[in-house]
Design a protein around this motif. Structure first.
Motif, PDB file in Angstrom:
ATOM      1  N   SER A 115      -7.247 -19.514 -71.023  1.00  0.00           N
ATOM      2  CA  SER A 115      -7.874 -19.821 -69.041  1.00  0.00           C
ATOM      3  C   SER A 115      -7.592 -18.909 -68.280  1.00  0.00           C
ATOM      4  N   THR A 116      -6.429 -18.032 -68.636  1.00  0.00           N
ATOM      5  CA  THR A 116      -6.545 -16.470 -67.859  1.00  0.00           C
ATOM      6  C   THR A 116      -7.515 -15.539 -68.004  1.00  0.00           C
ATOM      7  N   ARG A 150     -14.365 -12.996 -62.857  1.00  0.00           N
ATOM      8  CA  ARG A 150     -13.922 -12.158 -61.371  1.00  0.00           C
ATOM      9  C   ARG A 150     -15.073 -11.333 -62.176  1.00  0.00           C
ATOM     10  N   ASP A 164     -10.456 -17.015 -66.020  1.00  0.00           N
ATOM     11  CA  ASP A 164     -10.245 -16.130 -65.038  1.00  0.00           C
ATOM     12  C   ASP A 164     -11.133 -14.529 -64.830  1.00  0.00           C
ATOM     13  N   ASP A 187      -5.882 -28.061 -64.271  1.00  0.00           N
ATOM     14  CA  ASP A 187      -7.428 -27.239 -64.500  1.00  0.00           C
ATOM     15  C   ASP A 187      -6.965 -26.873 -62.686  1.00  0.00           C
ATOM     16  N   ARG A 207      -7.058 -24.050 -60.862  1.00  0.00           N
ATOM     17  CA  ARG A 207      -7.847 -23.559 -61.326  1.00  0.00           C
ATOM     18  C   ARG A 207      -8.906 -23.329 -60.204  1.00  0.00           C
ATOM     19  N   ALA A 209      -9.392 -22.330 -57.252  1.00  0.00           N
ATOM     20  CA  ALA A 209      -9.310 -20.791 -56.827  1.00  0.00           C
ATOM     21  C   ALA A 209     -10.533 -20.134 -56.893  1.00  0.00           C
ATOM     22  N   SER A 210     -11.903 -20.866 -57.742  1.00  0.00           N
ATOM     23  CA  SER A 210     -13.325 -20.676 -57.124  1.00  0.00           C
ATOM     24  C   SER A 210     -13.720 -21.798 -56.005  1.00  0.00           C
TER      25      SER A 210
END
Ligand code: GDP
Ligand code: MG
Length: 306
Positions: free
Chosen positions: A45-46, A53, A49, A81, A84, A87-88
């Motif tokens: 998952s990291t 990016r 991300d 989730d 996350r 985050a976007s």
């Protein structure tokens, strides 16, 4: 995506038709479908991300499907989730969808594949995060053009992976947590050594082992380049179409087998006959075909045998 998620019977037919239409009308090669797999905690998952990016920096829009093997769905998202998704949030060039591993479209087509089909029609790149490879459930090797195996330093899972004979599947190995230093480098060396021993399908591509730190953003550019190179080599060699077709055929057979068992498959001539039939069908109609074959099996099962 809402139509695909809709489980009412009438909607299911519509959804399958839409999915086939998307597959056939999206010009090839279309969006690269990148699968990331590996043990829980490896950092998938990291890494998704971090890749997200990097891809956005390169000006590409990104669709993400994350499959959680354990969580139940709640209000359209998986609990883990939530962060996350935030985050976007607000970036219209990013779409994130999480699903539970066992979700099925009308109990048949798997929801992961459907999600990938939809996102591939809209976004420049599709990332799929899931555990499980070389297994029937949630097997990402079937729907990914490029399969990235995410390993972590000193992982015993690597050994398991090699024992299971699954080293042939990934196209790229990412050894994550490179910020841990020597341990990560050792794992990368072990992997490279292991790759030398395994039997690989004859092809030009040699799977690279890339050291990355998803947390610190190390090696992400290299990984992204490796993904681009692999996809380009698939397009150039003509392997892409073959691979997508193989994956789609395997999906049809597995969906029917899971639902009706080999007993059900036998009623329409068995697995071999099914494979031969799929070979002559147009490749971009697999969702409709799986539904049609299911009806055929049900009719055969309803009739007395002999
Ligand atoms: N040191 C270090 N930790 C990481 C890195 N990437 C992920 N992690 C950590 O590893 C744990 C599992 O990460 P996650 O992305 O959820 O793994 P997944 O289960 O494979 O999706 C979390 O605590 C992360 O913060 C990394 O590059 N370095
Ligand atoms: Mg994860």
């Amino acid at each position: 995506m809402n139509l695909v998620d809709d489980s009412r019977p009438g909607r299911r037919e519509q959804a399958l038709a839409l999915l086939d239409q998307l597959e056939s009308e999206t010009p090839a090669p279309g969006a690269p479908r990148i699968g990331l797999t590996g043990a829980p905690g490896a950092g998938k998952s990291t890494l998704v991300d971090a890749l997200l990016r990097e891809l956005r920096r390169r000006g590409r829009s990104v669709g993400i499907v994350a499959v959680d093997p354990s969580s139940a769905k709640s209000g359209g998202a998986l609990l883990g989730d939530r962060v996350r998704v935030r985050a976007s949030a607000g970036d219209p060039e990013v779409f994130f969808r999480s699903m539970a591993a066992r979700e099925r479209l009308g109990g048949l087509a798997d929801a992961t594949r459907a999600g990938v089909t939809v996102l591939a029609a809209v976004f420049d790149v599709v990332l799929v995060e899931t555990v499980g490879v070389g297994q029937s459930e949630s097997d990402v090797s079937r729907l990914a053009d490029t399969l990235v195996y995410v390993a972590q330093p000193g992982a015993g899972d690597l050994l398991q992976f090699m024992k299971a004979g699954l080293l042939e599947l990934p196209d790229i190995f990412a050894v994550n947590k490179a910020d841990q230093g020597a341990a990560a480098r050792r794992t990368a060396l072990e992997l490279e050594a292991g790759l030398g021993l395994g039997e690989r399908e004859a092809s030009q591509w040699t799977p690279p082992v890339v050291l990355v730190s998803a947390r610190d953003g190390l090696g992400i550019r290299e990984l992204s380049d490796a993904i681009d190179s692999h996809f380009a080599s698939l397009v150039e060699s003509g392997e892409l179409a073959l691979r997508r077709r193989r994956g789609a055929d395997a999906f049809v057979i597995e969906a029917l087998e899971r639902r009706y068992g080999s007993f059900g498959l036998d009623r329409i001539g068995g697995r071999g006959a099914l494979e031969r039939r799929l070979r002559v069908e147009p490749s971009a109609a697999r969702y409709g075909i799986v539904a049609a074959l299911a009806r055929e099996i049900e009719e055969a099962l309803a009739k007395p045998r002999g």
